[in-house]
Design a protein around this motif. Sequence first.
Motif, short mmCIF file in Angstrom:
data_model
loop_
_atom_site.label_atom_id
_atom_site.label_comp_id
_atom_site.label_asym_id
_atom_site.label_seq_id
_atom_site.Cartn_x
_atom_site.Cartn_y
_atom_site.Cartn_z
N GLU A 146 40.87 -12.99 -34.01
CA GLU A 146 40.58 -11.61 -33.63
C GLU A 146 40.63 -11.34 -32.14
O GLU A 146 40.87 -10.21 -31.73
CB GLU A 146 39.19 -11.21 -34.15
CG GLU A 146 39.12 -11.03 -35.64
CD GLU A 146 37.81 -10.37 -36.08
OE1 GLU A 146 37.14 -9.71 -35.26
OE2 GLU A 146 37.47 -10.53 -37.26
N THR A 199 43.23 -9.02 -31.03
CA THR A 199 44.59 -9.30 -31.50
C THR A 199 45.13 -8.14 -32.33
O THR A 199 46.34 -8.01 -32.50
CB THR A 199 44.61 -10.56 -32.38
OG1 THR A 199 43.72 -10.36 -33.50
CG2 THR A 199 44.19 -11.79 -31.60
N TYR A 200 44.26 -7.29 -32.85
CA TYR A 200 44.63 -6.25 -33.80
C TYR A 200 44.56 -4.83 -33.24
O TYR A 200 44.68 -3.86 -33.97
CB TYR A 200 43.74 -6.35 -35.05
CG TYR A 200 42.26 -6.28 -34.73
CD1 TYR A 200 41.57 -5.08 -34.75
CD2 TYR A 200 41.56 -7.44 -34.38
CE1 TYR A 200 40.23 -5.02 -34.43
CE2 TYR A 200 40.22 -7.39 -34.07
CZ TYR A 200 39.56 -6.17 -34.09
OH TYR A 200 38.23 -6.13 -33.76
#
Length: 161
Positions: A111, A34-35
Amino acid sequence: MALNEHEAKMAHPRMAAGALFFDAAGRVLMVEPTYKDYWDIPGGYVEMGESPLQAAIREVREELGITVPLGRLLAVDWAPNDTEGDKILYLFDGGQLSPESLAGVTLQVEEIKGFEFLSPRGISERTIPRLGRRILAAIEARSGATPIYLEHGQQPKGLDA
């Protein structure tokens, strides 16, 4: 504690560890964080007092929700980063995931958006070049008896293949 001149020159690299998992077709399990704006393998930074192998097992458990034994070390990559400094990355062989392990995957949604098994071409298309090189070199090392040493995902010139 003040560092002496010798200690001041010593590298203090960050370490990270991950695992390569395969399906029956030999494709590699990749995750979509996600990052990040590229796909990665399950893994992350080594914490204080933790070995790279312990970190890889912990990260797989956290990110995929499964606890599986990891096999041998496939690759070590020295890959410093302009923003993070010196980094040493370890890749371990997770082997072929059993249907039971695959059915047990529960993503850490904070995440990880998703996962997919990718061919070598798919890996190169979805991740950054040096990570792609690292993964492909580790896949190749899997068929040999020893791990491979890399710098930025490539075997340094002058080392025997």
